[in-house]
Design an enzyme around this catalytic site. Structure first.
Site, PDB file in Angstrom:
ATOM      1  N   THR A  91       0.826  -1.199   0.000  1.00  0.00           N
ATOM      2  CA  THR A  91       0.000   0.000   0.000  1.00  0.00           C
ATOM      3  C   THR A  91       0.864   1.255   0.000  1.00  0.00           C
ATOM      4  O   THR A  91       1.761   1.394   0.830  1.00  0.00           O
ATOM      5  CB  THR A  91      -0.869   0.003   1.276  1.00  0.00           C
ATOM      6  OG1 THR A  91      -1.561  -1.233   1.343  1.00  0.00           O
ATOM      7  CG2 THR A  91      -1.859   1.147   1.255  1.00  0.00           C
ATOM      8  N   GLU A  92       0.593   2.134  -0.941  1.00  0.00           N
ATOM      9  CA  GLU A  92       1.297   3.422  -1.046  1.00  0.00           C
ATOM     10  C   GLU A  92       2.811   3.246  -1.168  1.00  0.00           C
ATOM     11  O   GLU A  92       3.582   4.101  -0.772  1.00  0.00           O
ATOM     12  CB  GLU A  92       0.968   4.330   0.145  1.00  0.00           C
ATOM     13  CG  GLU A  92      -0.523   4.461   0.464  1.00  0.00           C
ATOM     14  CD  GLU A  92      -1.320   5.102  -0.657  1.00  0.00           C
ATOM     15  OE1 GLU A  92      -0.740   5.784  -1.497  1.00  0.00           O
ATOM     16  OE2 GLU A  92      -2.557   4.874  -0.676  1.00  0.00           O
ATOM     17  N   LEU A  93       3.227   2.098  -1.691  1.00  0.00           N
ATOM     18  CA  LEU A  93       4.645   1.743  -1.845  1.00  0.00           C
ATOM     19  C   LEU A  93       5.406   1.759  -0.517  1.00  0.00           C
ATOM     20  O   LEU A  93       6.613   1.985  -0.493  1.00  0.00           O
ATOM     21  CB  LEU A  93       5.345   2.641  -2.873  1.00  0.00           C
ATOM     22  CG  LEU A  93       4.855   2.550  -4.326  1.00  0.00           C
ATOM     23  CD1 LEU A  93       5.818   3.299  -5.246  1.00  0.00           C
ATOM     24  CD2 LEU A  93       4.734   1.107  -4.799  1.00  0.00           C
ATOM     25  N   TRP A 139       5.324   6.542  -1.018  1.00  0.00           N
ATOM     26  CA  TRP A 139       5.421   7.452  -2.162  1.00  0.00           C
ATOM     27  C   TRP A 139       4.659   8.758  -1.947  1.00  0.00           C
ATOM     28  O   TRP A 139       4.447   9.501  -2.867  1.00  0.00           O
ATOM     29  CB  TRP A 139       5.005   6.749  -3.458  1.00  0.00           C
ATOM     30  CG  TRP A 139       3.540   6.431  -3.656  1.00  0.00           C
ATOM     31  CD1 TRP A 139       2.509   6.631  -2.772  1.00  0.00           C
ATOM     32  CD2 TRP A 139       2.946   5.872  -4.831  1.00  0.00           C
ATOM     33  NE1 TRP A 139       1.325   6.208  -3.316  1.00  0.00           N
ATOM     34  CE2 TRP A 139       1.556   5.738  -4.584  1.00  0.00           C
ATOM     35  CE3 TRP A 139       3.438   5.467  -6.069  1.00  0.00           C
ATOM     36  CZ2 TRP A 139       0.673   5.214  -5.532  1.00  0.00           C
ATOM     37  CZ3 TRP A 139       2.549   4.953  -7.005  1.00  0.00           C
ATOM     38  CH2 TRP A 139       1.187   4.829  -6.742  1.00  0.00           C
ATOM     39  N   TRP A 158      -0.886   9.075   6.786  1.00  0.00           N
ATOM     40  CA  TRP A 158      -1.827   8.091   7.348  1.00  0.00           C
ATOM     41  C   TRP A 158      -1.728   7.944   8.865  1.00  0.00           C
ATOM     42  O   TRP A 158      -2.690   7.620   9.519  1.00  0.00           O
ATOM     43  CB  TRP A 158      -1.612   6.714   6.721  1.00  0.00           C
ATOM     44  CG  TRP A 158      -1.776   6.758   5.256  1.00  0.00           C
ATOM     45  CD1 TRP A 158      -2.945   6.639   4.558  1.00  0.00           C
ATOM     46  CD2 TRP A 158      -0.751   6.975   4.284  1.00  0.00           C
ATOM     47  NE1 TRP A 158      -2.702   6.766   3.227  1.00  0.00           N
ATOM     48  CE2 TRP A 158      -1.365   6.967   3.021  1.00  0.00           C
ATOM     49  CE3 TRP A 158       0.639   7.179   4.357  1.00  0.00           C
ATOM     50  CZ2 TRP A 158      -0.649   7.154   1.846  1.00  0.00           C
ATOM     51  CZ3 TRP A 158       1.351   7.356   3.187  1.00  0.00           C
ATOM     52  CH2 TRP A 158       0.709   7.340   1.948  1.00  0.00           C
TER      53      TRP A 158
END
Lengths: 524, 428
Positions: A145-147, A299, A309
């Site tokens: 997720t999200e790199l 990223w 987050w």
């Protein structure tokens, strides 16, 4: 031969409906199906469907020379199935060409990799199975997720048997090194890493329609010029971006579709680049070195960290309370609960609670259902509160009971610890005393001597002197000495004691002193 | 006996306790043969006028060339909109209005002296202008209407009351439902303070809603103690329309704060008490119902204390949701830092919810079946809440006697006291 590696992220969260306090323990439908279906259909129409069509045409035109890769979250797949099944069909068509690689990620597009390895692995497996069932390919490349990536996360991905993983080419990690090579994980070198070339990726994803940007307007020729500026020795340019870039973040009117349509032709005629998928690169390229990432990167934003987050109190509280449920969830087998458990883990819920963009741009407002992070937090916590109640019921244990057990257990351990400590201290004291006996044992210390030692001592002392010394001694001492007297000595002692009336204090002192001297002889 | 009464709002169009109190009081007075002409800046036509004649100030034309006003209107000072007018009850409304005006580019050029003037009757940016306009209307009405005495509720209507008194020479009673100190702590808006002070100085009698308010009026405003009389508020007893339509499925006890989330209401003390209880006992949920300028700060605090799974926020509650909230509650807490009266605990008690109230509230002076604590004494607050949650004997006693106690707080009685304030003035 240099390669271009395209990877597109496809994800839509299950957004929550307005869930009020009054709904807690009363209503268990959390998701805004109207809005979710509306958004899904809109994005499908503006982005997914036209772009899939375009890619399919390119593949038909150039054959195996043109390749791309996708990661489609479980959340997006489920919403395609529910709201836009034609999108699934068009992805299947792409899969059938053999020129498209599908990557594995966490089913829920979650942040679980930061919290719980077992649950992380389970979610990845769940996603890989879903991909295999849908597209007939077993993923061998992983993207988080999200790199999000760190050495540890990479190591557990390697454990699961993945050969290649994608992440951000974050400057603070790479330093002087270039993202245009393949690297390996620092803990397990079997895991190869492809790093996003964020400059060239973001030229397309973020800056394409920015008229204030010096590169505007971006044309395929201009882009291939930039590709040609990549150093001779470098091997791969990783262009990683959200799939919604095409038609949603960058509207059709910006010319983004035309750009993509003409890009392969320009690449083939102006440059020595070819297109490759991550799995192919994993086979083909030699890693140049390992890369150290002790703290997770992503990223997102300028900082390339997790602060979008996690990190503010709202996010940490919600995230913490969600994963407190982990052990209870393992005891649930209710399908509805497991489904909601997935949906509630989606990273977007925490993204909506981010407070660092109060002053910032619109990128973050993309389909955000909340007007403030506080609204997002309240709504999420209301839902989570209801979910907790359901999980507690379904797992057959309410949290208070568990906490009761926990506290009883910790009380027990506390007590045991105290007892042990007491024992240890008294033993230590005895040992210490025994060790220092030779030096200054006092008459009173008789009580701590072993019976053998007492017997030995009594032997050396005239019984009358002992009797005087014992006059008015503490009970403990008497109880130590008297039972150790032989039968005869005891009789003598008794008779002397009964005759003793007045004894000078100085005499008692004197004989006690003599006994103390005996100590020195005995142990000295 | 006929009273010319000025108020800012009247049910059902209310934003706070003021309108409710005016309604109850006027209904009570009508039972004691008092007639009232009740002037509000904006009437909507659906108000209950059984007890009085409602005058809509927006309907009244005003011509400043009219000779009858000539002498007076020059005395009325036009008051500019203060840059930091603290909205009286509804900060959200206030900021919404400002936002809207910014967007539409509406200008605030004064038209106080125009022939027709439409009041918003709200607490917006034109508040001071509306206050002034009401004063003009007041003086006009005083010249035309037939009445014995003037009664003005809260500072918004004091200029109107003063104007009416100057025009008619009739005695003036001003009613202090809240002081600027209650609203803002020590950061008083001097413009508002001055109007309050002028109103009370010009008045023949000042009615305060509690002894607490009476002391503030005497000490901070320097009003002659001899003319300040406390008449405690009461509760409307006819509430049959509100029936909870919710079932309590939560197994935990629910402890509720209901009110504006502002400094005056002491929301942060409620959170700290909740935290203390939750450290010992997880079988309790806390609810903060309401909104206000401190709400986001409170949410941050709850998240920081990691109690958000047991501490919930509902936002502003309207209509039946308030009834439902009480139906779900086991304890109601009002930790106000400064509360002239405080009617919400009475509503809670009427709904069979035991209450914990701060000693710094006027209602604490009259309630017996309520646990009273200092707002800052978080430990005592936690103890009281815990006790009401867990000792059934205590809570059932409070429920039973509390309801009876509230039922005895009738507006009729309060109105009689108000009438007794009027009477000596009339004979003069």
């Amino acid at each position: 031969m240099k390669s271009i590696c395209f990877y597109f992220q496809v994800h839509q969260p299950f957004r929550l409906r307005t869930y009020r306090f009054f709904d807690i323990a009363n209503k268990h439908d959390y998701f805004d199906s109207y809005n979710n279906s509306f958004i899904m259909r809109r994005v499908a129409e503006k982005s997914y469907l036209p772009m899939n069509k375009l890619l399919l045409e390119l593949i038909r035109e150039y054959g195996s020379a043109f390749k791309v890769s996708f990661s489609i979250s479980g959340m997006a797949l489920e919403q395609f199935e529910a709201y836009a099944p034609s999108v699934i069909d068009s992805f299947k068509e792409l899969a059938a060409t053999g020129n498209v690689e599908f990557l594995a990620e966490t089913y829920a597009h979650s942040l679980v990799s930061l919290k719980n390895e077992a649950e992380f692995k389970q979610q990845v497996e769940m996603h890989a199975n879903k991909i295999e069932n849908t597209f007939g390919q077993k993923p061998t490349t992983f993207r988080n997720t999200e790199l999000i990536y760190s050495d540890e996360i990479g190591a557990s991905v390697a454990d699961m048997g993945y050969k290649v993983m994608l992440t951000e080419g974050a400057k603070h990690v790479l330093g002087w090194r270039s993202p245009n090579f393949m690297y390996t994980n620092a803990i397990n070198p079997k895991l190869k890493l492809l790093l996003k070339n964020f400059r060239l990726s973001d030229d397309i994803a973020f800056r394409f329609s920015q008229q204030s940007w010096e590169g505007w307007p971006l044309t395929p020729d201009k882009f291939t010029d930039w590709l040609n500026q990549v150093d001779e020795k470098e091997e791969v340019v990783n262009l990683f971006m959200d799939y919604e870039t095409f038609g949603e973040h960058q509207w059709k009117e910006t010319g983004i579709f035309d750009f993509m349509k003409k890009l392969p032709e320009a690449v083939f005629s102006n440059t020595g680049f070819t297109f490759a998928t991550p799995a192919e690169l994993g086979e083909k390229l030699q890693p140049v070195s390992s890369i150290q990432v002790p703290n997770p990167i992503s990223w997102a934003d300028e900082e390339r960290d997790l602060t979008a987050w996690l990190g503010n109190d709202l996010q940490d509280e919600a995230f913490g309370k969600l994963y407190d449920l982990n052990s209870l969830i393992t005891k649930c087998d209710d399908a509805e609960i497991m489904k909601d458990w997935m949906y509630l883990q989606t990273s977007d819920h925490f993204y909506y609670m981010c407070t660092k963009w109060f002053s910032d741009g619109d990128v973050h407002r993309y389909f955000n259902p909340y007007s403030t992070p506080y609204d997002a937090f309240i709504n999420y916590m209301n839902v989570l509160s209801d979910f907790i109640i359901r999980v507690e019921q379904a797992s057959g244990s309410s949290k208070p009971e568990i906490e009761g057990l926990k506290s009883a257990f910790s009380d027990l351990t506390d007590q045991a610890e105290k007892l042990a400590r007491k024992q240890a201290t008294s033993t230590a004291r005895k040992v210490k005393k025994t060790l220092s006996k030779s030096k200054d044992l006092k008459f009173e210390d008789i009580k701590d001597l072993s019976n053998t030692a007492v017997k030995k001592l009594i032997k050396d002392i005239p019984i009358d002197e002992l009797t005087i010394a014992m006059k008015d001694a503490e009970t403990e001492i008497r109880e130590k000495v008297i039972p150790n007297l032989g039968k005869r000595a005891k009789a003598q002692y008794d008779s002397i004691e009964s005759e003793l009336k007045k004894v000078k204090k100085s005499d008692i002192k004197k004989y006690r002193q003599q006994i103390e001297n005996k100590f020195k002889n005995m142990f000295g | 006996m006929r009273i010319l009464m000025f108020g800012w709002e009247f049910p059902p169009h209310i934003t706070g306790g003021l309108g409710t109190a005016c309604f109850g009081l006027t209904k009570g007075l009508s039972k004691h043969d008092v007639e009232m002409i009740f002037v509000v800046p904006k009437a909507y036509g659906d108000e209950d006028q059984s007890a009085l004649r409602l005058v809509n100030a927006s309907d009244i034309q005003f011509d400043f060339k009219d000779e009858s006003f000539a002498e007076y209107w020059s005395k009325i000072k036009y008051m500019e909109v203060g840059s930091n007018v603290i909205p009286y009850v509804d900060p959200e409304e206030f900021s919404n209005v400002i936002e809207k005006n910014k967007k539409t580019g509406e200008s605030y050029t004064s038209n106080v002296f125009s022939k027709n003037y439409v009041f918003s009757g709200k607490y917006g940016v034109n508040l001071m202008e509306e206050v002034s306009r009401l004063a003009l209307i007041g003086s006009g009405l005083a010249a035309k209407e037939d009445f014995d005495l003037i009664h003005a509720h809260d500072w918004l209507t004091y200029p109107a009351g003063i104007a009416a008194k100057k025009t008619s020479g009739k005695p003036l009673v001003v009613h202090m439902h809240a002081t600027e100190y209650d609203r803002t702590g020590e950061n008083v808006n001097t413009l508002v303070f001055d109007i309050e002070k002028q109103g009370m100085e010009a008045a023949d009698r000042v009615i305060t809603v509690s002894d607490l308010t009476r002391r503030i009026v005497i000490e901070k405003y320097g009003i002659d103690a001899g003319k300040v009389i406390t008449v405690h508020n009461a509760v409307d007893q006819n509430v049959t329309s509100e029936i909870a339509d919710i079932k309590k499925n939560l197994k935990e006890k629910v402890v509720t704060f209901l009110g504006r989330v502002t400094f005056q209401k002491g929301p942060e003390y409620f959170i700290e008490a909740a935290h203390k209880i939750l450290q010992r006992d997880r079988n309790v949920r806390f609810v903060m119902a309401g909104s206000g300028d401190m709400l986001n700060k409170m949410i941050d605090r709850v998240a920081q204390l990691r109690i958000a799974d047991r501490f919930h926020f509902t936002g502003f509650l309207k209509g039946n949701d308030v009834t439902n909230m009480f139906a779900l509650s086991d304890v109601f807490v009002m930790p106000s830092v400064s509360e002239p009266f405080g009617i919400v605990p009475l509503e809670a008690m009427r709904s069979n919810v035991p209450v914990v109230i701060s000693k710094q509230s006027g209602v604490a002076e009259i309630l017996e079946h309520a646990l009273k604590i200092d707002f800052w004494d978080v430990d005592a607050m936690a103890d009281s809440i815990y006790g009401l949650c867990h000792y059934d004997a205590l809570s059932s006693m409070f429920k039973k006697h509390g309801k009876v106690e509230v039922e005895n707080l009738k507006w009729e009685k309060a109105a009689l006291k108000v009438k007794q304030v009027y009477e000596p003035l009339m004979s003069k």
